[in-house]
Design a protein around this motif. Structure first.
Motif, PDB file in Angstrom:
ATOM      1  N   THR A  45       0.827  -1.204   0.000  1.00 31.03           N
ATOM      2  CA  THR A  45       0.000   0.000   0.000  1.00 31.03           C
ATOM      3  C   THR A  45       0.861   1.253   0.000  1.00 31.03           C
ATOM      4  O   THR A  45       0.585   2.223  -0.718  1.00 31.03           O
ATOM      5  CB  THR A  45      -0.943  -0.012   1.221  1.00 31.03           C
ATOM      6  OG1 THR A  45      -1.785  -1.157   1.121  1.00 31.03           O
ATOM      7  CG2 THR A  45      -1.794   1.238   1.290  1.00 31.03           C
ATOM      8  N   GLU A  83      -7.362   0.754  -0.598  1.00 33.13           N
ATOM      9  CA  GLU A  83      -7.492  -0.486   0.164  1.00 33.13           C
ATOM     10  C   GLU A  83      -8.794  -0.492   0.971  1.00 33.13           C
ATOM     11  O   GLU A  83      -9.537  -1.457   0.955  1.00 33.13           O
ATOM     12  CB  GLU A  83      -6.283  -0.596   1.106  1.00 33.13           C
ATOM     13  CG  GLU A  83      -6.200  -1.890   1.846  1.00 33.13           C
ATOM     14  CD  GLU A  83      -4.857  -2.041   2.538  1.00 33.13           C
ATOM     15  OE1 GLU A  83      -4.159  -1.025   2.733  1.00 33.13           O
ATOM     16  OE2 GLU A  83      -4.516  -3.173   2.899  1.00 33.13           O
ATOM     17  N   ASP A 159      -5.940  -1.702  -4.950  1.00 34.62           N
ATOM     18  CA  ASP A 159      -5.320  -2.199  -3.724  1.00 34.62           C
ATOM     19  C   ASP A 159      -6.244  -3.222  -3.073  1.00 34.62           C
ATOM     20  O   ASP A 159      -7.223  -2.870  -2.443  1.00 34.62           O
ATOM     21  CB  ASP A 159      -5.054  -1.025  -2.765  1.00 34.62           C
ATOM     22  CG  ASP A 159      -4.003  -1.386  -1.719  1.00 34.62           C
ATOM     23  OD1 ASP A 159      -3.686  -2.587  -1.594  1.00 34.62           O
ATOM     24  OD2 ASP A 159      -3.502  -0.465  -1.039  1.00 34.62           O
ATOM     25  N   GLU A 160      -5.923  -4.471  -3.283  1.00 34.05           N
ATOM     26  CA  GLU A 160      -6.716  -5.588  -2.773  1.00 34.05           C
ATOM     27  C   GLU A 160      -8.197  -5.430  -3.124  1.00 34.05           C
ATOM     28  O   GLU A 160      -9.043  -5.307  -2.236  1.00 34.05           O
ATOM     29  CB  GLU A 160      -6.489  -5.728  -1.279  1.00 34.05           C
ATOM     30  CG  GLU A 160      -5.008  -5.958  -1.044  1.00 34.05           C
ATOM     31  CD  GLU A 160      -4.665  -6.347   0.378  1.00 34.05           C
ATOM     32  OE1 GLU A 160      -5.583  -6.603   1.153  1.00 34.05           O
ATOM     33  OE2 GLU A 160      -3.475  -6.403   0.672  1.00 34.05           O
TER      34      GLU A 160
HETATM   35 MG   LIG Z   1      -2.049  -2.779   2.068  1.00 35.85          MG
END
Ligand SMILES: [Mg+2]
Ligand SMILES: Nc1ncnc2c1ncn2[C@@H]1O[C@H](COP(=O)(O)OP(=O)(O)OP(=O)(O)O)[C@@H](O)[C@H]1O
Lengths: 305, 278
Positions: A45, A83, A159-160
């Protein structure tokens, strides 16, 4: 690789004593689906936020879409799903997309059409008139994904993106990434889910404690093939001969394991064995899995943190 | 420019949707109702005692109008501090700011858009409240304080000083810390200003300097003093008959300083957000 859409050289980020990103050097090509894979706390991140200009690197340089970090013009061509996606939860899904679209400089019919297209794409048409505060986590994640694609970006940072999604939601994200690939959009995908990366990415870079520690091209033999042979009789001359076809030779009774660089080595090896008069009972080749490679790169000492 | 307008509209939409406007309006109406009631009774009493001399009557009513405006001033101060107190810190903490700041807009645009929207709401609030007080005084008692056209802009400037501080604080501090800090500064200016007033009356130079220093640090209370000075008849203020008649009148330089102050704090806010890791 043509002009890279992301180019980082020695990018570093230190938070007081904590070195979150130690030395990040990587390039992502135009239209490439790039996986950035590492355990919790590896610095994924943080790396992505530096590339987006959200935090200032402590050292190193980087370019996104050919311009230095934080360039405004560049951002018009970049999409981002954070995220923990949050937006003003007193807005409805559609309103949120409208405000975001306007921040990208989109207007009128074009924006409205894009919003409706994306709402349909992430399967939120029915919920579009509801307040974000009433959305489930998965719905938020999907509307966030739609938000990241409003401007038809050349490069999307995710992000994810599947965290909090059910299996159907995950498949949806996978499909969207495939669509992006078809459209020539580059994707920078942060993840610690091996399956997700394996299914979608062209190439993966492994990060560990803020460093890129390995790379793997998916779907080509770059990572090598593991071959397992059962031959008899095994002589030292035979072993020496087999060793010429690959590396990391291991032997256990009548089993021989080795790693070869490409599939072309397989028929050659079989032919040679037969020529030697050896009895070949079994020959199996399998691609080294991402998981095995991940464990190899991360090492046994890896702990979450 | 588009980005600025979008942030501006988003901020106004937020004030509307989160019922911030409704709450301020409802409380404002309650305040005005109370003021109207009080004014009505006081005025009726005076009319009954026709023997009371005219000048004294006027003065009492004027003082009551000033008390009403002081109430408006206090509410404006509170609104100025609390309304934008979490506009930046809240969005930074929740992560909303990450999505905003990765858009093709400058961070200064985010700050300026929010500042302009909150400034507009504040001006509207002040106009509604002060206008209400003045209208009530005029309709019921036929009293109209002088110098409104100078006093009200000064009150707005006071609100802007605190509002800008509150926005700037939000780039560095969490919401609660920020609110406490800005209200604390307001308190400091308040005490400082009174130190200056009493010091002047008592002829104590040191107290006067301390007060002036506090007013330079946060020129909020000084602006109210100046506004109050403009909004009362000269008889009242020259005799220092009410707590709203300053002994030491802030001068025009204080107004210039306050304007510069708002601009400087706004620059600090922009810099604060631009450097803030998100
Ligand atoms: Mg992360
Ligand atoms: N603002 C911050 N201040 C101090 N340390 C931080 C900050 N942000 C991140 N870190 C630290 O930097 C390291 C990397 O964090 P980062 O969030 O980049 O990891 P990640 O790879 O995204 O992990 P995850 O998979 O859990 O999301 C962690 O050890 C984290 O504690």
């Amino acid at each position: 690789m043509t002009v890279p859409v992301v180019q980082a050289r020695g990018l570093r980020k230190r938070f007081r004593e904590k070195l979150a990103v130690a030395d990040l050097t990587l390039a992502v090509g135009e239209g490439e689906i790039f996986g950035f894979l590492g355990p919790n706390g590896a610095g994924k991140t943080t790396s992505l936020k530096m590339l987006l200009g959200l935090i200032e690197p402590t050292g190193g340089t980087a370019q996104v879409l050919g311009a230095p970090l934080g360039n405004l013009r560049t951002r018009a061509g970049v999409g981002f799903l954070p995220e923990h996606f949050r937006f003003h939860d007193w807005l409805t899904g559609r309103e949120m997309l409208r405000y975001h679209g306007r921040l990208y400089g989109l207007r009128g019919r074009k924006l409205e059409d894009r919003i409706e297209f994306l709402l349909a794409r992430v399967d939120l048409v029915d919920a579009a008139g509801r307040k974000l505060r009433e959305y489930s986590k998965g719905m938020l994640q999907r509307v966030g994904l739609a938000q990241a694609l409003l401007n038809e970006p050349r490069l999307v940072f995710l992000d994810e993106p599947t965290s909090g999604l059910d299996p159907i939601g995950r498949l949806l994200v996978r499909d969207i990434i495939r669509d992006l690939k078809r459209a020539g959009t580059a994707v920078f995908l942060n993840s610690h889910l091996l399956g997700e990366v394996e299914a979608t990415c062209d190439r993966v870079v492994f990060v560990k404690q803020g460093r890129a520690v390995g790379e793997m091209h998916m779907g080509d033999a770059g990572a090598g093939l593991e071959v397992e042979l059962r031959v008899e009789p095994i002589t030292s001359a035979l072993l020496e001969g087999i060793a010429r076809f690959g590396s990391a030779l291991e032997r256990a009774d009548s089993l021989v394991r080795l790693r070869v660089d490409s599939e072309e080595a397989l028929p050659a090896l079989a032919r040679w064995l037969v020529e030697q008069g050896a009895n070949l009972y079994n020959m199996q080749a399998h691609r080294k899995s991402l998981e095995a490679r991940f464990m190899e790169v991360m090492g046994e000492d890896q702990r979450p943190g | 420019m588009n980005g600025l307008l979008t942030i501006f509209q988003l901020t106004l939409a937020e004030a509307r949707r989160r019922k911030i406007l409704l709450a301020t309006f409802v409380c404002g109406v309650a305040f005005l109702g109370m003021f109207a009631l009080g004014f009505y009774f006081i005025h009726r009493e005076m009319v009954k005692h026709a023997g009371m001399d005219q000048i004294k009557q006027r003065m009492m009513l004027t003082t009551f109008v000033l008390a009403g405006l002081f109430g408006v001033n206090f509410l404006t101060v509170m609104t100025a501090v609390l309304m934008p107190v979490d506009t930046l810190s809240g969005e930074i903490a929740s992560g909303v700011m990450q999505t905003l700041a990765s858009k093709p807009i400058r961070r200064s645009t985010i700050v300026l858009g929010k500042w302009a929207a909150h400034g507009l709401v504040l001006a509207g609030y002040l106009l509604f409240m002060a206008g209400g007080v003045l209208a009530i005084a005029r309709v019921i008692g036929g009293v109209a304080p002088p110098g409104i056209q100078v006093g009200l802009p000064l009150m707005l400037l006071e609100g802007l000083v605190l509002m800008t501080l509150s926005i700037a604080g939000g780039t560095r501090f969490s919401t609660v810390t920020n609110g406490i800090a800005v209200l604390g500064l307001y308190g400091l200016a308040f005490v400082g200003s009174w130190t200056e007033q009493i010091g002047t009356m008592a002829g104590n130079e040191s107290a006067r300097y301390v007060g002036t220093a506090a007013s330079l640090l946060i020129p909020s209370e000084a602006l109210w003093q100046l506004a109050a000075w403009h909004m009362q008849p000269s008889v009242v203020r020259d005799l220092h008959l009410t707590p709203f008649s300053p002994a030491s009148v802030p001068n025009g330089a204080m107004v210039a300083w306050a304007l510069a102050y708002v601009a400087m704090v706004l620059v600090l806010a922009v810099r604060g957000l631009s450097r803030r890791p998100l």
